[in-house]
Motif scaffolding. Structure first.
Motif, short mmCIF file in Angstrom:
data_model
loop_
_atom_site.label_atom_id
_atom_site.label_comp_id
_atom_site.label_asym_id
_atom_site.label_seq_id
_atom_site.Cartn_x
_atom_site.Cartn_y
_atom_site.Cartn_z
N ASP A 156 -6.72 7.25 -1.92
CA ASP A 156 -5.59 7.34 -2.84
C ASP A 156 -5.13 5.95 -3.28
O ASP A 156 -4.78 5.73 -4.44
CB ASP A 156 -4.41 8.07 -2.19
CG ASP A 156 -4.69 9.54 -1.95
OD1 ASP A 156 -5.56 10.10 -2.65
OD2 ASP A 156 -4.03 10.12 -1.07
N ASN A 157 -5.12 5.02 -2.34
CA ASN A 157 -4.66 3.67 -2.64
C ASN A 157 -5.59 2.95 -3.59
O ASN A 157 -5.14 2.22 -4.47
CB ASN A 157 -4.49 2.87 -1.35
CG ASN A 157 -3.12 3.01 -0.73
OD1 ASN A 157 -2.20 2.27 -1.04
ND2 ASN A 157 -2.97 4.02 0.15
N HIS B 84 -5.49 8.21 6.66
CA HIS B 84 -4.20 7.71 6.19
C HIS B 84 -4.15 6.20 6.36
O HIS B 84 -4.67 5.65 7.33
CB HIS B 84 -3.05 8.36 6.97
CG HIS B 84 -1.71 8.13 6.34
ND1 HIS B 84 -0.95 7.01 6.59
CD2 HIS B 84 -1.00 8.88 5.45
CE1 HIS B 84 0.17 7.08 5.89
NE2 HIS B 84 0.17 8.20 5.18
N ILE B 85 -3.53 5.54 5.42
CA ILE B 85 -3.51 4.08 5.41
C ILE B 85 -2.89 3.50 6.68
O ILE B 85 -3.20 2.37 7.08
CB ILE B 85 -2.75 3.58 4.15
CG1 ILE B 85 -3.13 2.14 3.83
CG2 ILE B 85 -1.25 3.75 4.30
CD1 ILE B 85 -4.51 1.98 3.30
N SER B 86 -2.04 4.27 7.34
CA SER B 86 -1.31 3.77 8.51
C SER B 86 -2.22 3.51 9.70
O SER B 86 -1.84 2.78 10.62
CB SER B 86 -0.21 4.75 8.91
OG SER B 86 -0.76 6.01 9.27
N TYR C 192 -5.74 4.44 -7.33
CA TYR C 192 -4.54 4.19 -8.13
C TYR C 192 -4.80 3.18 -9.24
O TYR C 192 -4.26 3.28 -10.34
CB TYR C 192 -3.40 3.70 -7.24
CG TYR C 192 -2.11 3.46 -8.00
CD1 TYR C 192 -1.22 4.50 -8.25
CD2 TYR C 192 -1.81 2.19 -8.48
CE1 TYR C 192 -0.05 4.28 -8.96
CE2 TYR C 192 -0.64 1.96 -9.20
CZ TYR C 192 0.23 3.01 -9.44
OH TYR C 192 1.38 2.79 -10.14
N LEU D 1 0.84 -1.19 0.00
CA LEU D 1 0.00 0.00 0.00
C LEU D 1 0.88 1.24 0.00
O LEU D 1 2.01 1.23 0.50
CB LEU D 1 -0.93 -0.01 1.22
CG LEU D 1 -1.90 -1.19 1.29
CD1 LEU D 1 -2.65 -1.20 2.61
CD2 LEU D 1 -2.88 -1.17 0.12
N PHE D 2 0.34 2.31 -0.56
CA PHE D 2 1.11 3.54 -0.72
C PHE D 2 0.94 4.46 0.49
O PHE D 2 -0.03 4.37 1.25
CB PHE D 2 0.66 4.27 -1.98
CG PHE D 2 0.71 3.42 -3.21
CD1 PHE D 2 1.93 3.00 -3.72
CD2 PHE D 2 -0.45 3.03 -3.85
CE1 PHE D 2 1.98 2.21 -4.86
CE2 PHE D 2 -0.41 2.24 -4.99
CZ PHE D 2 0.81 1.83 -5.49
N ASP D 3 1.90 5.36 0.64
CA ASP D 3 1.86 6.34 1.72
C ASP D 3 0.86 7.42 1.33
O ASP D 3 1.19 8.39 0.66
CB ASP D 3 3.25 6.95 1.92
CG ASP D 3 3.28 7.94 3.08
OD1 ASP D 3 2.34 7.94 3.89
OD2 ASP D 3 4.24 8.73 3.15
N GLY D 4 -0.37 7.23 1.76
CA GLY D 4 -1.43 8.17 1.41
C GLY D 4 -2.73 7.73 2.06
O GLY D 4 -2.74 6.91 2.99
N THR D 5 -3.83 8.25 1.59
CA THR D 5 -5.12 7.92 2.16
C THR D 5 -5.63 6.59 1.61
O THR D 5 -5.11 6.06 0.63
CB THR D 5 -6.16 9.01 1.86
OG1 THR D 5 -6.41 9.02 0.44
CG2 THR D 5 -5.68 10.38 2.31
N LYS E 236 -6.42 -3.26 5.91
CA LYS E 236 -5.47 -3.05 4.82
C LYS E 236 -5.67 -4.09 3.72
O LYS E 236 -5.57 -3.79 2.53
CB LYS E 236 -4.04 -3.09 5.34
CG LYS E 236 -3.67 -1.89 6.20
CD LYS E 236 -2.25 -2.00 6.73
CE LYS E 236 -1.89 -0.78 7.58
NZ LYS E 236 -0.53 -0.89 8.16
#
Length: 235
Positions: free
Chosen positions: A97-98, A133-135, A101, A90-94, A142
């Protein structure tokens, strides 16, 4: 567009060890396969070879379309092969956003892309977390994001590597909803798992890697035995 994938004389060797040798396999539209086997027999390797992410020592992969390639998220013209890692990339974003993509560079209008992404997030129960945020997500959440990103691609072939590992039952049930929807649309699916669950139960075929061979059983019927990875027997 749906595609059929076949392979002949497929083998993978590491130094002097033959991981597996498969004379022939095929996977067509709307087919669902449960891939089983003990740790280290080559399940993940086989999925990566079928996806184009890894090259076999010998053998040839054939598709029913003349031109194809695959990426991590899987797209090439009308041919799509998506490989879902056990630990999703997964990308560093919301969250949004993921998922977007997958269709970000398509010819769809901006509004249609947004509608598709929101619908995907709704299907996996994450619509209210679109801007987070994905984190902040749990492992199961996830995995749902990764599945939503795959779903918006509408892949012809979806290869799922241990998607149910370390996720809760709710997440598994939501992954099943998306997997069934893709099957209804003509996609084919391969699922690896060390134990049966709601995802493996939607599979109608079974591949078991044992003693460097691929054993197929269809229709799928899992038999409990002393060897928990013994191939299932068909009716």
């Amino acid at each position: 567009m749906t595609i059929r994938i076949t392979a002949d004389n497929l083998s993978m060797r590491f130094n002097d060890r033959v991981l597996f040798h498969i004379p022939h396999l095929s996977l067509g539209p709307k087919e669902s396969v449960y891939l089983r086997g003990a740790n280290g027999v080559g399940k993940t390797t086989l999925l990566k070879i079928l996806s184009g992410l890894q090259t076999a020592t010998t053998g040839k992969i054939n598709l029913d379309q003349p031109h194809w390639s695959v990426r991590l998220l899987g797209r090439s013209g009308n041919n799509q092969i998506v490989y879902l890692h056990q630990n999703p990339f997964l990308f560093d974003g919301t969250v949004y956003d993921n998922v977007i993509y997958g269709v970000k560079y398509t010819a769809m209008s901006k509004q249609n892309k947004r509608n598709m992404v929101i619908n995907a997030l709704r299907m996996v129960g994450l619509e209210t977390l679109a801007d987070e945020h994905i984190s902040v997500l749990s492992g199961g959440e996830k995995q749902r994001v990764a599945m939503a990103r795959a779903w918006v691609l509408k892949p012809s072939i979806l290869l799922m590597d241990e998607p149910s590992a370390s996720v809760d039952q709710e997440s598994i049930d939501l992954l099943v909803i998306m997997a069934k929807d893709l099957l209804d649309r003509g996609s084919s699916i391969v699922v690896t798992s060390h134990q049966t669950n709601a995802l493996t139960e939607i599979c109608h075929r079974q591949w078991t890697i044992s003693d460097a061979k691929l054993i197929e059983s269809t229709p799928l019927k899992v038999i409990v035995s002393k060897d928990k990875y013994a191939p299932a027997k068909a009716n």
